[in-house]
Design a protein around this motif. Structure first.
Motif, short mmCIF file in Angstrom:
data_model
loop_
_atom_site.label_atom_id
_atom_site.label_comp_id
_atom_site.label_asym_id
_atom_site.label_seq_id
_atom_site.Cartn_x
_atom_site.Cartn_y
_atom_site.Cartn_z
N ILE A 60 0.85 -1.20 0.00
CA ILE A 60 0.00 0.00 0.00
C ILE A 60 0.88 1.25 0.00
N GLU A 61 1.93 1.20 0.83
CA GLU A 61 2.84 2.35 0.93
C GLU A 61 3.61 2.57 -0.37
N SER A 62 3.96 1.49 -1.04
CA SER A 62 4.75 1.65 -2.27
C SER A 62 3.94 2.39 -3.33
N LEU A 63 2.62 2.14 -3.35
CA LEU A 63 1.77 2.84 -4.33
C LEU A 63 1.71 4.33 -4.00
N SER A 64 1.50 4.59 -2.72
CA SER A 64 1.37 5.97 -2.29
C SER A 64 2.68 6.72 -2.52
N ARG A 65 3.79 6.09 -2.17
CA ARG A 65 5.10 6.72 -2.34
C ARG A 65 5.38 6.98 -3.83
N TYR A 66 5.04 5.98 -4.65
CA TYR A 66 5.29 6.14 -6.09
C TYR A 66 4.55 7.38 -6.61
N TYR A 67 3.26 7.49 -6.25
CA TYR A 67 2.48 8.62 -6.76
C TYR A 67 2.92 9.95 -6.15
N LYS A 68 3.37 9.89 -4.89
CA LYS A 68 3.79 11.15 -4.26
C LYS A 68 5.14 11.63 -4.77
N GLU A 69 6.02 10.65 -5.09
CA GLU A 69 7.41 11.05 -5.34
C GLU A 69 7.92 10.83 -6.76
N ASN A 70 7.44 9.78 -7.44
CA ASN A 70 8.09 9.42 -8.70
C ASN A 70 7.18 9.41 -9.91
N ASN A 71 5.90 9.74 -9.75
CA ASN A 71 4.96 9.52 -10.85
C ASN A 71 5.39 10.18 -12.17
N SER A 72 5.48 9.35 -13.19
CA SER A 72 5.78 9.84 -14.54
C SER A 72 5.47 8.72 -15.51
N ASN A 73 5.34 9.05 -16.78
CA ASN A 73 5.29 7.95 -17.75
C ASN A 73 6.71 7.41 -17.90
N VAL A 74 6.79 6.17 -18.39
CA VAL A 74 8.11 5.52 -18.44
C VAL A 74 8.63 5.45 -19.87
N HIS A 75 9.95 5.20 -19.98
CA HIS A 75 10.60 4.99 -21.28
C HIS A 75 10.41 6.17 -22.23
N ARG A 76 10.21 7.33 -21.69
CA ARG A 76 10.10 8.49 -22.57
C ARG A 76 10.38 9.74 -21.75
N GLY A 77 10.74 10.79 -22.43
CA GLY A 77 10.98 12.04 -21.71
C GLY A 77 12.35 12.01 -21.08
N ALA A 78 13.05 13.14 -21.14
CA ALA A 78 14.44 13.16 -20.67
C ALA A 78 14.54 13.80 -19.30
N HIS A 79 13.46 13.70 -18.49
CA HIS A 79 13.54 14.37 -17.19
C HIS A 79 13.72 13.37 -16.05
N THR A 80 13.97 13.89 -14.89
CA THR A 80 14.33 13.07 -13.73
C THR A 80 13.24 12.08 -13.36
N LEU A 81 11.99 12.56 -13.31
CA LEU A 81 10.92 11.66 -12.86
C LEU A 81 10.69 10.52 -13.85
N ALA A 82 10.84 10.81 -15.14
CA ALA A 82 10.67 9.73 -16.14
C ALA A 82 11.75 8.68 -15.92
N LYS A 83 12.93 9.15 -15.61
CA LYS A 83 14.06 8.23 -15.38
C LYS A 83 13.79 7.39 -14.13
N GLU A 84 13.34 8.05 -13.07
CA GLU A 84 13.10 7.33 -11.81
C GLU A 84 11.96 6.31 -11.95
N ALA A 85 10.89 6.76 -12.61
CA ALA A 85 9.74 5.85 -12.77
C ALA A 85 10.15 4.65 -13.62
N THR A 86 10.94 4.91 -14.66
CA THR A 86 11.40 3.80 -15.52
C THR A 86 12.25 2.82 -14.70
N GLU A 87 13.12 3.39 -13.88
CA GLU A 87 13.99 2.51 -13.06
C GLU A 87 13.16 1.64 -12.12
#
Ligand code: 7TS
Length: 402
Positions: free
Chosen positions: A38-65
């Protein structure tokens, strides 16, 4: 296994249902979620939410990782040789539809045969039936006996030069039978036939190694393994996946597009058109970490002991008949009680906070084989205790005697 600690990891187990503490015995339908998921979902949306495999910004990189780290966790959990063999899907249903529409579409033709066991869930019947209708192929059921075991000698006899596919559940969601999938795969391979193993009820309860099984395809639903709904995986051997043509097209699965042709991405992305269920994949990764923290060996041991205990306790009730008495079974107890409607009994148990399922469990052919159209089903998960089983038995006795 420290059961008290495990139970305290699941917030929902603290809630009351109809003024009683919840006793969750509907784990085959879906499992409850630990805090860390439950916490991992909340943390992901609070801190890392982005689409993956696209975009050259930090959050896209983190979400992809995070997304790719989850894929690697699942790869290790099922013993696949590389993350390329792990395709994110919605769950087992979508995974089987994917294989039927790609591998099946490629390899199955008029007059060909697909072997399915008598105990399959509808999601491992209907997609093949749809393919058969389209292709002029047919399904041949693999017979079982009255204990709920596959009759292996009969299985072997079903192979003909027209057999193209075997698709079998690892554990039955109605009978609890643990099928001898390794042996069945071996037999199929000796006839040159590929095998899909439906691991929806297997992976959460047994240690799985797809390479040891030599499964060609393996499926898993995250929500039955303490992860979120809407996420699951299809494992496929690289050589098979590479030859398969995607069944869904769109963004995220292409290298190059023109109006007259498309070059697809490499594995596994060519099967992941559109924005995936990123947050829930991350949540599934957290669920895998959680299961591995407890250890699949310990889980298997605990659940098989509880299954044995429940079987003995339920069998002692007059007029109660267990459907599925295979010697090698886990986690699922289906039963009928003479003169009692299963859904009525499920409703009475619910009044006491005990959640069991009543109905056909989306596996009508196996219920028909046993001559019933509905059963009560109690199914066990990692947090269940002997006390839960005692409460179930007391609840049943109370209402049977009324
Ligand atoms: N295969 C088996 C063996 C299952 O038990 C289920 C779901 C599925 C496939 C489909 O999984 P899904 O995640 O794609 O829906 N079984 C059940 C059940 O027994 N009660 O509710 C769902």
């Amino acid at each position: 296994m420290k059961l008290d600690t495990i139970r305290s990891d699941f917030p929902i187990l603290k809630r009351k249902v109809n003024d009683h503490s919840l006793i969750w015995l509907d784990n085959a339908a879906t499992t409850q979620k630990p805090h860390c998921v439950i916490e991992s979902l909340s943390r992901y949306y609070k801190e890392n939410n982005s689409n993956v495999h696209r975009g050259a910004h930090t959050l896209a990189k983190e979400a992809t990782e995070e997304y790719e780290a989850a894929r690697k966790k699942i790869q290790k959990f099922i013993g696949a040789s590389s993350p390329e063999e792990v395709v994110f899907v919605r769950g087992t249903t979508e995974a089987i539809n994917l294989v039927a529409n790609t591998y099946g579409n490629l390899t199955i033709g008029r007059g060909d045969e697909i072997l399915l066991t008598q105990m399959e869930h509808h999601s491992n019947i209907v997609p093949w039936q749809m393919l058969c209708k389209y292709k002029g192929a047919r399904i041949i059921p693999i017979p079982i006996n009255k204990k709920g075991d596959i009759i292996l000698e009969e299985y072997e006899k079903l192979f003909t030069p027209r057999t193209r596919m075997v698709s079998i559940t690892q554990v039955s969601n109605v009978l609890g039978t643990i099928n001898p999938v390794k042996q069945m795969i071996n037999i199929a391979h000796s006839h040159g036939v590929s095998v899909l193993v439906d691991g929806a009820q297997g992976a959460p309860h047994l240690g799985v190694n797809v390479q040891d099984l030599d499964a060609d395809f393996y499926t898993l639903s995250g929500h039955k393994a303490y992860g979120p709904t809407g996420i699951g995986i299809l494992y496929g051997k690289k050589a098979l996946l590479e030859n398969m043509i995607p069944w869904q097209g769109g963004g995220g699965m292409i290298k190059d597009v023109d109006f007259d042709r498309t070059v697809y991405l490499e594995l596994p992305y060519k099967f992941e058109a559109g924005t995936g269920n990123i947050a829930d994949a991350v949540g599934l990764g957290a669920a895998i970490d959680y299961l591995e923290g407890i250890g699949m060996y310990n889980i298997e041991h605990h659940e098989q002991e509880l299954t044995r205990y429940a079987t003995e306790a339920l069998s002692s009730i007059n007029g109660l008949h267990i459907i599925g008495n295979a010697p090698h079974k886990t986690s699922v107890m289906s039963f009928i009680i003479e003169g009692i409607d299963p859904s009525k009994m499920a409703g009475l148990l619910d009044q006491e906070g005990i959640a069991v399922r009543a109905g056909h469990h989306c596996a009508q052919p196996v219920l028909k084989y046993f001559g019933v159209d509905s059963t009560l089903r109690a199914s066990i998960g990692i947090y269940n205790t002997h006390k839960d089983i005692d409460a179930l038995v007391q609840g049943l006795l109370k209402h049977i005697n009324q």
